[in-house]
Every structure is written in C-alpha cells, then in structure tokens.
Design a protein around this motif. Structure first.
Motif, PDB file in Angstrom:
ATOM      1  N   GLY A 403       0.806  -1.218   0.000  1.00 32.21           N
ATOM      2  CA  GLY A 403       0.000   0.000   0.000  1.00 32.21           C
ATOM      3  C   GLY A 403       0.839   1.267   0.000  1.00 32.21           C
ATOM      4  O   GLY A 403       1.961   1.289   0.513  1.00 32.21           O
ATOM      5  N   LYS A 404       0.289   2.332  -0.575  1.00 30.94           N
ATOM      6  CA  LYS A 404       0.981   3.626  -0.636  1.00 30.94           C
ATOM      7  C   LYS A 404      -0.003   4.755  -0.352  1.00 30.94           C
ATOM      8  O   LYS A 404      -1.213   4.596  -0.526  1.00 30.94           O
ATOM      9  CB  LYS A 404       1.640   3.833  -2.004  1.00 30.94           C
ATOM     10  N   VAL A 405       0.558   5.893   0.064  1.00 32.72           N
ATOM     11  CA  VAL A 405      -0.240   7.093   0.335  1.00 32.72           C
ATOM     12  C   VAL A 405       0.419   8.275  -0.357  1.00 32.72           C
ATOM     13  O   VAL A 405       1.653   8.421  -0.328  1.00 32.72           O
ATOM     14  CB  VAL A 405      -0.335   7.362   1.848  1.00 32.72           C
ATOM     15  N   SER A 406      -0.391   9.107  -0.984  1.00 33.83           N
ATOM     16  CA  SER A 406       0.097  10.322  -1.635  1.00 33.83           C
ATOM     17  C   SER A 406      -0.566  11.530  -0.980  1.00 33.83           C
ATOM     18  O   SER A 406      -1.794  11.608  -0.908  1.00 33.83           O
ATOM     19  CB  SER A 406      -0.224  10.288  -3.135  1.00 33.83           C
ATOM     20  N   LEU A 407       0.269  12.457  -0.483  1.00 32.30           N
ATOM     21  CA  LEU A 407      -0.214  13.733   0.041  1.00 32.30           C
ATOM     22  C   LEU A 407       0.349  14.829  -0.849  1.00 32.30           C
ATOM     23  O   LEU A 407       1.570  14.972  -0.981  1.00 32.30           O
ATOM     24  CB  LEU A 407       0.241  13.943   1.487  1.00 32.30           C
ATOM     25  N   SER A 408      -0.545  15.585  -1.475  1.00 36.66           N
ATOM     26  CA  SER A 408      -0.116  16.674  -2.365  1.00 36.66           C
ATOM     27  C   SER A 408      -1.002  17.884  -2.124  1.00 36.66           C
ATOM     28  O   SER A 408      -2.107  17.772  -1.596  1.00 36.66           O
ATOM     29  CB  SER A 408      -0.204  16.228  -3.832  1.00 36.66           C
ATOM     30  N   TRP A 409      -0.496  19.029  -2.509  1.00 37.34           N
ATOM     31  CA  TRP A 409      -1.297  20.252  -2.364  1.00 37.34           C
ATOM     32  C   TRP A 409      -0.913  21.243  -3.456  1.00 37.34           C
ATOM     33  O   TRP A 409       0.164  21.169  -4.058  1.00 37.34           O
ATOM     34  CB  TRP A 409      -1.113  20.867  -0.976  1.00 37.34           C
ATOM     35  N   SER A 410      -1.833  22.174  -3.700  1.00 38.02           N
ATOM     36  CA  SER A 410      -1.624  23.211  -4.707  1.00 38.02           C
ATOM     37  C   SER A 410      -2.359  24.468  -4.275  1.00 38.02           C
ATOM     38  O   SER A 410      -3.171  24.444  -3.327  1.00 38.02           O
ATOM     39  CB  SER A 410      -2.123  22.733  -6.080  1.00 38.02           C
ATOM     40  N   ILE A 411      -2.081  25.551  -4.967  1.00 41.95           N
ATOM     41  CA  ILE A 411      -2.718  26.840  -4.674  1.00 41.95           C
ATOM     42  C   ILE A 411      -3.675  27.164  -5.811  1.00 41.95           C
ATOM     43  O   ILE A 411      -3.292  27.136  -6.981  1.00 41.95           O
ATOM     44  CB  ILE A 411      -1.666  27.945  -4.520  1.00 41.95           C
ATOM     45  N   ARG A 412      -4.927  27.445  -5.463  1.00 36.87           N
ATOM     46  CA  ARG A 412      -5.934  27.774  -6.461  1.00 36.87           C
ATOM     47  C   ARG A 412      -6.431  29.190  -6.237  1.00 36.87           C
ATOM     48  O   ARG A 412      -6.617  29.627  -5.095  1.00 36.87           O
ATOM     49  CB  ARG A 412      -7.109  26.799  -6.401  1.00 36.87           C
ATOM     50  N   SER A 413      -6.661  29.897  -7.323  1.00 36.23           N
ATOM     51  CA  SER A 413      -7.165  31.265  -7.250  1.00 36.23           C
ATOM     52  C   SER A 413      -8.577  31.310  -7.819  1.00 36.23           C
ATOM     53  O   SER A 413      -8.894  30.618  -8.783  1.00 36.23           O
ATOM     54  CB  SER A 413      -6.251  32.210  -8.038  1.00 36.23           C
ATOM     55  N   GLY A 414      -9.399  32.151  -7.224  1.00 39.45           N
ATOM     56  CA  GLY A 414     -10.762  32.310  -7.710  1.00 39.45           C
ATOM     57  C   GLY A 414     -11.592  33.126  -6.745  1.00 39.45           C
ATOM     58  O   GLY A 414     -11.368  33.084  -5.532  1.00 39.45           O
ATOM     59  N   LYS A 415     -12.530  33.891  -7.292  1.00 43.86           N
ATOM     60  CA  LYS A 415     -13.430  34.712  -6.484  1.00 43.86           C
ATOM     61  C   LYS A 415     -12.665  35.656  -5.562  1.00 43.86           C
ATOM     62  O   LYS A 415     -13.040  35.878  -4.409  1.00 43.86           O
ATOM     63  CB  LYS A 415     -14.378  33.835  -5.667  1.00 43.86           C
ATOM     64  N   GLY A 416     -11.571  36.197  -6.077  1.00 50.50           N
ATOM     65  CA  GLY A 416     -10.831  37.196  -5.326  1.00 50.50           C
ATOM     66  C   GLY A 416     -10.009  36.669  -4.178  1.00 50.50           C
ATOM     67  O   GLY A 416      -9.550  37.455  -3.342  1.00 50.50           O
ATOM     68  N   GLU A 417      -9.772  35.369  -4.102  1.00 50.56           N
ATOM     69  CA  GLU A 417      -8.963  34.830  -3.008  1.00 50.56           C
ATOM     70  C   GLU A 417      -8.147  33.640  -3.491  1.00 50.56           C
ATOM     71  O   GLU A 417      -8.458  33.031  -4.522  1.00 50.56           O
ATOM     72  CB  GLU A 417      -9.838  34.396  -1.825  1.00 50.56           C
ATOM     73  N   LYS A 418      -7.105  33.344  -2.724  1.00 46.87           N
ATOM     74  CA  LYS A 418      -6.307  32.153  -2.985  1.00 46.87           C
ATOM     75  C   LYS A 418      -6.630  31.111  -1.923  1.00 46.87           C
ATOM     76  O   LYS A 418      -6.812  31.438  -0.757  1.00 46.87           O
ATOM     77  CB  LYS A 418      -4.819  32.489  -2.945  1.00 46.87           C
ATOM     78  N   ARG A 419      -6.697  29.857  -2.372  1.00 44.90           N
ATOM     79  CA  ARG A 419      -6.998  28.778  -1.438  1.00 44.90           C
ATOM     80  C   ARG A 419      -5.932  27.687  -1.564  1.00 44.90           C
ATOM     81  O   ARG A 419      -5.419  27.401  -2.652  1.00 44.90           O
ATOM     82  CB  ARG A 419      -8.380  28.168  -1.706  1.00 44.90           C
TER      83      ARG A 419
END
Length: 482
Positions: A403-419
C-alpha cells in the motif's frame, strides 16, 4: 551428454535444477564454527527417511548462486562438487526435491546413493518430499519471526519518537482511577515530578511531590472538581527543585458512578517554569504563548473527552489520546520554535507523517510548494493528518506491504482569493467500504479545522482507497524554501 547428466538421476519433476554454469559458494561457518543446527537435522532426517548414505541441503541467493547449507555422509568439498554436477565416483545416483515457500523455490534437498544402486523407489521419493516440506515450513517460520522482530523494532522506534515529541512539547497525559488511587500515565509525568521512571504511579506520591506552599490550594481546587465542577485547573511548584520548577495541570472528571462519585479523571501536566521566570521584556510574548497554550489545552480537553467516550477501557483511551496529543504536540513545538508566527506546511507534514512511514522503503509521498500556515491552520491540519495516517495504518493502504499514500497540495485562485487545496489518496490497500458507524477519528477529520473560517474537508471511502480533500483560505504568498 554432459558428464553431470550422465552421473545423476533426477527423480521428481523439475526438481533437478541445472547448476553446471553456477559457481557453488560454500556457506561460511558461524562464529562458533557450527553450521545451522536445523539444517543439519534436516539432512540427517532426509538420509534416514530414504535409506540414503548421503544428503545435501542447498539454497539459492538473490544473485542465483547456490550454496551448500548442510551435508550428511560427505564433507563440504564433496557436497560442493556434487552440487556443481561433477559427481562422485562412489555416489552417482541422486534424487532432488525442491524446497518452495509461497510458490517460490528457495533451494533443494538431495539424497545420494551408490553408483550400482537402482533408482530410488517412489515411496522413498515421497518421504524426501515430506522432509522438503518440513524444510519449507522451517524457512517460513524463520521469515515470520524475522518480520515480527522488524515490526517490534519499528514499534519501539515509533514509541520513542512519540515520547520525544511529547517531551519536546512539555506535555504529559494521565488517567486517574480515584477508587484504586492509581494513575496510568506517560513516562514523562514522573520525570516532571522528580519520581522514578514508570507508567503507573500512586496519586499520593504525586501529591507528596508538590511543594508544601502550594499543596493546600491545589487540594482545594481539586476537591472542588471532584465534588461538582468536574474541571480542574492549577499551577504549583515541585518540591525540592532548585531553581523552582513550576507545573500547570488541567483535568476533568469524565465518569461518575450512580451516587455521583468520580470513577475516572483525565488530565495533562506541562512545565511552565520558563513562563514563570521570564523577564519583563518577554511579557508580551508570554501572554501570546499563554493564549495559544490555553487554546491548545481546550483542544486537548475536547480530544480527551471525545476519545474517552469511544474507548472501551483506560488503556485504550490512554493510547489513542497520547497519539492524538503527540500530533498536537508536534505542531505546538514547531509553532513555538517560530514564535507562533506560523510554520511551513511541508515541515508540518513531514513531522506528522514520519512515524507512520518506513525509513528504508518510504510509502508516503509528500509533494507541493511550501506554504506558511497560520497557527490555527497548523494545529487543525496536524490532527487531520494524524487521523488519516492512523486510519491508513490500521485499516487502509499502510496496513499492507504494497500500500501507498500520496499527500499533495496546490494553490488555487478564484473569487478574489487564494486557497490551499490538499489531497490525500491511498492506493494498493484492501478494498474499502464505507463504515457503518463513524468513530471519533472520522469526526476529527471533518471538524479539526472548524476554527479556520471558510475551510472545507471532504472525506470519501472509495473502493480503491480512501480519499480526502482539504481546502482553506491562504494568507500571503507561498514560501519557496526547500
């Protein structure tokens, strides 16, 4: 026809594995000059069971090289010669049987007869197969034993890391049974009170370790909690410590009998000496730290209260609570190092997930640009990552070797804010089905970021593996530290 084939008889299927092109490697004796006693017994048993004057047990290594592990009736050099197919003048008739574990051939068990002897009868071959099956069982048991030893060592290492993290955060948890007067605790608790190392201490020994100047007030506040208010909060000095060591304690009565008498009390202790002795120039920082510590303790109390409701006994509670406290303590320690100005998500993820991964063959991948988290984001995400990893280790992808686990993240922009959007994906584990009842761990995953306004957590039990997506507002620009 080669001499090797002319001088031997292979009696069982494909058991006679060609070794003419492989250089035999004689196994080195152990430090005591003795070969493996189990293998010696096996070749003796093979010879006796088949009425053969000689027997050989050979194994193959990962590079395809054969080695004599044990021999009977001949010496090591003769066994090596027979193994390589050169044959022996006096012993030319041979029967081989494979030694296989889980369908993989690991070696052969061979018996040799005089050159004038007839081919071994089928009943002798059947006995040789029985001995080979016994050899396979011995090898399988050894493999299981070694795997168990490795797992035990990994557990010891994980427990050591947990204890070090709790100590670094200066937090010690405990469960007290007022009826027996016994306290089940982390090993760090006796250290705080200058007591001998233990995980079980008597409540009266803890009371005796409190400075006389503070024992009266401490007892009064504790009695108030026991007889009605439930919650206890106090600070006191440790007897005999110079300079004085100050400890803070937070506790709660979580169980009472029909008559209202307390039967179970949980709590935490932590060292506050530095806060008590800080200079005037540090007051602003100390007030901020105190505010954060209170918030953390409120979270700790909520964790413990919910954990104990889902625990069947104090031991299960202490284990689950300590693990969650460790996750919180890691984030707390990192924030303290950065003076509560925030910490990088990559550092937090590595610290929280390392105890669940394997050093030699990592199975958890962590990818994404480094982003600075606020204290509330860091504390909430620490609990989410701990629960996801803990569930994966118990029931999901990390519960099986592939078994394996992947943790990833990114920055998304929209509606005047970054998430900031994080994704947790498990693969290669057992088939997943949604649980009939959601435990406190699932509740923590969904609610740990409640203090972070506009945060969202989606937790899914897909057949191929658990998935989670976490979204939260991003303050400021991402860091680009390695």
């Amino acid at each position: 026809m080669r001499e090797r084939e002319a001088n031997r008889t292979d009696m069982v299927g494909d058991a006679g594995i060609a070794r003419g092109d492989v250089t035999p490697v004689l196994r080195a004796p152990t430090s005591s000059g003795q070969v493996d006693p189990d293998f010696d017994r096996l070749v003796r048993l093979a010879a006796a069971a088949t009425d053969a004057p000689a027997a050989i047990l050979a194994m193959i290594d990962a590079r395809g090289r054969w080695s004599v592990q044990a021999q009977f009736g001949i010496d090591a050099a003769q066994a090596a010669a027979a193994l390589s197919g050169k044959g022996l003048a006096a012993l030319a008739v041979r029967a081989d049987v494979n030694i296989a574990v889980h369908g993989q051939t690991l070696g052969t068990l061979s018996v040799l007869y005089p050159s004038e002897a007839p081919a071994p009868a089928p009943e002798r071959i059947a006995r040789l197969e029985d001995v080979a099956a016994l050899a396979a069982t011995v090898l399988a048991l050894r493999d299981r034993s070694q795997a168990g030893a490795r797992a035990e060592a990994a557990l010891v290492h994980a427990e050591t890391r947990r204890a070090l993290a709790l100590e670094a955060a200066a937090l010690a948890s405990w469960v007290w049974n007022p009826r027996s007067g016994v306290i089940e605790c982390d090993a760090f608790l006796p250290q705080l009170f200058n007591l001998p190392p233990a995980t079980r201490v008597r409540a009266r020994d803890i009371a005796a370790a409190i400075d006389r100047r503070d024992i009266g007030r401490t007892r009064r506040l504790f009695q108030e909690a026991l007889h009605g208010s439930d919650d206890y909060s106090g600070e006191y000095r440790v007897r005999g410590s110079e300079p004085p060591r100050w400890l803070a304690a937070r506790g709660r009565v979580v169980e009472r009998d029909a008559a209202g008498r307390p039967t179970l009390v949980f709590g935490v202790n932590y060292d506050i000496t530095e806060r008590r002795t800080a200079e005037e120039s540090q007051r602003f920082l100390l007030r901020e730290l105190n505010h954060r510590v209170k918030n953390t303790l409120a979270t700790v109390q909520a964790l413990a209260s919910q954990t104990v409701r889902h625990a069947s006994d104090p031991h299960q509670f202490l284990d689950a609570f300590s693990q969650r406290l460790r996750a919180l303590g890691v984030a707390h320690g990192l924030l303290s190092e950065h003076e509560w100005r925030g910490i990088g998500i990559r550092e937090l993820a590595r610290q929280e997930l390392t105890p669940f991964d394997e050093t030699d063959a990592p199975r958890i991948s962590i990818t994404g640009p480094d982003v600075r988290l606020t204290p509330d984001q860091a504390l909430g995400l620490a609990l989410v990552l701990h629960e996801l990893a803990s569930n994966a280790l118990k029931y999901g992808a990390l519960s099986v070797p592939q078994g394996k686990v992947s943790l990833s993240w990114s920055i998304r922009s929209g509606k005047g804010e970054k998430r900031l959007v994080l994704k947790w994906a498990e693969s290669g584990g057992p088939k997943v089905s949604p649980p009939e009842h959601h435990g406190f761990g699932s509740i923590l995953i969904r609610r740990s970021l409640a203090k972070v306004i506009s945060s969202e957590v989606r937790h899914e039990y897909l057949p191929a593996g658990v998935r989670a997506e976490i979204s939260m507002p991003l303050e400021g620009a991402p860091d680009h530290n390695p």
